[in-house]
Scaffold this motif. Sequence first.
Motif, PDB file in Angstrom:
ATOM      1  N   ASN A 134      69.603  26.919  72.029  1.00  0.00           N
ATOM      2  CA  ASN A 134      68.487  27.524  71.323  1.00  0.00           C
ATOM      3  C   ASN A 134      67.167  27.270  72.054  1.00  0.00           C
ATOM      4  O   ASN A 134      66.969  26.200  72.646  1.00  0.00           O
ATOM      5  CB  ASN A 134      68.377  26.961  69.900  1.00  0.00           C
ATOM      6  N   SER A 160      65.056  31.992  70.196  1.00  0.00           N
ATOM      7  CA  SER A 160      66.316  32.598  70.623  1.00  0.00           C
ATOM      8  C   SER A 160      67.440  31.658  70.228  1.00  0.00           C
ATOM      9  O   SER A 160      67.481  30.507  70.670  1.00  0.00           O
ATOM     10  CB  SER A 160      66.319  32.830  72.135  1.00  0.00           C
ATOM     11  N   HIS A 161      68.345  32.122  69.361  1.00  0.00           N
ATOM     12  CA  HIS A 161      69.488  31.339  68.895  1.00  0.00           C
ATOM     13  C   HIS A 161      70.760  31.921  69.511  1.00  0.00           C
ATOM     14  O   HIS A 161      71.062  33.102  69.308  1.00  0.00           O
ATOM     15  CB  HIS A 161      69.582  31.376  67.366  1.00  0.00           C
ATOM     16  N   ARG A 162      71.508  31.100  70.222  1.00  0.00           N
ATOM     17  CA  ARG A 162      72.634  31.606  71.002  1.00  0.00           C
ATOM     18  C   ARG A 162      73.913  30.824  70.715  1.00  0.00           C
ATOM     19  O   ARG A 162      73.922  29.594  70.769  1.00  0.00           O
ATOM     20  CB  ARG A 162      72.317  31.516  72.497  1.00  0.00           C
ATOM     21  N   ASP A 163      74.973  31.542  70.394  1.00  0.00           N
ATOM     22  CA  ASP A 163      76.321  30.976  70.288  1.00  0.00           C
ATOM     23  C   ASP A 163      77.044  31.350  71.572  1.00  0.00           C
ATOM     24  O   ASP A 163      77.458  32.500  71.757  1.00  0.00           O
ATOM     25  CB  ASP A 163      77.037  31.529  69.060  1.00  0.00           C
ATOM     26  N   LYS A 164      77.220  30.411  72.489  1.00  0.00           N
ATOM     27  CA  LYS A 164      77.723  30.713  73.822  1.00  0.00           C
ATOM     28  C   LYS A 164      79.197  31.093  73.803  1.00  0.00           C
ATOM     29  O   LYS A 164      79.641  31.939  74.580  1.00  0.00           O
ATOM     30  CB  LYS A 164      77.481  29.511  74.739  1.00  0.00           C
ATOM     31  N   ASN A 206      67.304  37.008  68.959  1.00  0.00           N
ATOM     32  CA  ASN A 206      65.944  36.779  69.433  1.00  0.00           C
ATOM     33  C   ASN A 206      64.955  37.340  68.413  1.00  0.00           C
ATOM     34  O   ASN A 206      65.222  38.367  67.791  1.00  0.00           O
ATOM     35  CB  ASN A 206      65.695  37.449  70.783  1.00  0.00           C
ATOM     36  N   ASN A 235      79.509  34.472  72.229  1.00  0.00           N
ATOM     37  CA  ASN A 235      78.726  35.420  73.028  1.00  0.00           C
ATOM     38  C   ASN A 235      77.788  36.258  72.143  1.00  0.00           C
ATOM     39  O   ASN A 235      77.683  37.468  72.284  1.00  0.00           O
ATOM     40  CB  ASN A 235      79.641  36.345  73.837  1.00  0.00           C
ATOM     41  N   THR A 236      77.115  35.570  71.215  1.00  0.00           N
ATOM     42  CA  THR A 236      76.139  36.236  70.347  1.00  0.00           C
ATOM     43  C   THR A 236      74.762  35.604  70.554  1.00  0.00           C
ATOM     44  O   THR A 236      74.650  34.436  70.925  1.00  0.00           O
ATOM     45  CB  THR A 236      76.537  36.123  68.866  1.00  0.00           C
ATOM     46  N   LYS A 237      73.730  36.407  70.298  1.00  0.00           N
ATOM     47  CA  LYS A 237      72.367  35.924  70.510  1.00  0.00           C
ATOM     48  C   LYS A 237      71.436  36.620  69.533  1.00  0.00           C
ATOM     49  O   LYS A 237      71.549  37.818  69.282  1.00  0.00           O
ATOM     50  CB  LYS A 237      71.932  36.202  71.950  1.00  0.00           C
TER      51      LYS A 237
END
Length: 430
Positions: free
Chosen positions: A421, A130-134, A141, A137-139
Amino acid sequence: MKKTLVSALTTALVVGAASTTFAAANPFSDVPADHWAYDAVSQLAADGVIEGYGDTTFRGNQNITRYEMAQMIAKAMAKTDVSAADKALIDKLAAEFSDELNNLGVRVSNLERNADNVKWNGKAEYTYYSHRDKDANTKTNDDQLLFRLEPSAEVNSHWHVNARLDASTDLAKDSDDVDSKHGKDSYQDTDVTLKRVWAQGNYGNFQVKLGKFAQIDDDSIFDTSFSGAEVKFGNKVTFTAGAGRQNMNEDSDFTQKFTVGEDTANYQYAGLGYADGKFVGGVDYHHLNSDTFNYAVKGNNKANVEDNANIWLAKAAYRFDKTNALNGFYANNTSADDFDKAWSAQYSYKGAEAENKGTWGAWAAYRYLGQNTDLFSTFDVILAGQKGWEVGANYAPFKNIVATLRYGNGKDLRTDNDIENLFGRVEVFF
């Protein structure tokens, strides 16, 4: 084409199962960190009999495998000018690793080699990330399944032929890879790919490789393979040089998708390594020439177009005792203006041993991975173009099964956005 490749692989498996014996011992399994063999090999290395259990490869938190240990023991067994004490150590090691030596074609009883020895090893692997740009607000999986075979055949007392076959699928979509693009988030190839194939000749302290194989620094910023040739010579101090062609198109392991100009680079590298007891280190240089390089620049959306990558890298690893180790590397691409540095520092405690149920390990690391240098990244939760902390652990719940968890938290280098991540993997070795 895919059906042809699958059929070919199936036929190879049937023929291999009927005409050869699968390895009795798993060559991927690690020798336990507290195994007496480490001290024995260190003594033989100090006496100049073998290279030791470091081969100048930066291995992160991994221990040496039983297969690698057997390769060094086989070299020691071939030597005749050793002391009585060293001969006793070699005999003791040969008895401990007799299955692996037999798989290599070395008969422990009379040192005869089996020229017809062919073996197949491999693993099945499930991966979730799971890669997340906080801030944005994108993710993303995804979960993927991979099946890998690694055959090896002995040609004669000096030469072997090796290969790697990968078949993988995206479990989230469970669909065909219609446009043959590999490696994207939420996108995975479903065909059978010949990832590596090479011939390797070993002549004492000299080694040559020809074909498609992993180059130096494949554990940090060059986690890929290239087509060409490599020579290596030395004992405690080694010199390695290679040259060939490096694939960098969208169907490769290339981290940065520049998507301009040539898809393949002319490639040369060279490195000096040193291994003695608990310490392993090296200094390496990589040169790639192609119209593909379109380097990211700070502060805007423009890019620095270049024909070359010139990367210097220094690395070191030190094992304090049976449970504690440090490793790190620093790399710089002198052809890039920005994001031209990549480095990592990691502390490791113990480590899961695939052949020993219940063993485990943990680590903590800080990584800075400039995208213009970390071209073929090997890291899972701090990605190319990011910096931050990583913590992780692995555990062997059953023999030949290893589960790994990683967590990364940091910043995107270009946008300065917060990233988080997750990574999980279960490997089943055979």
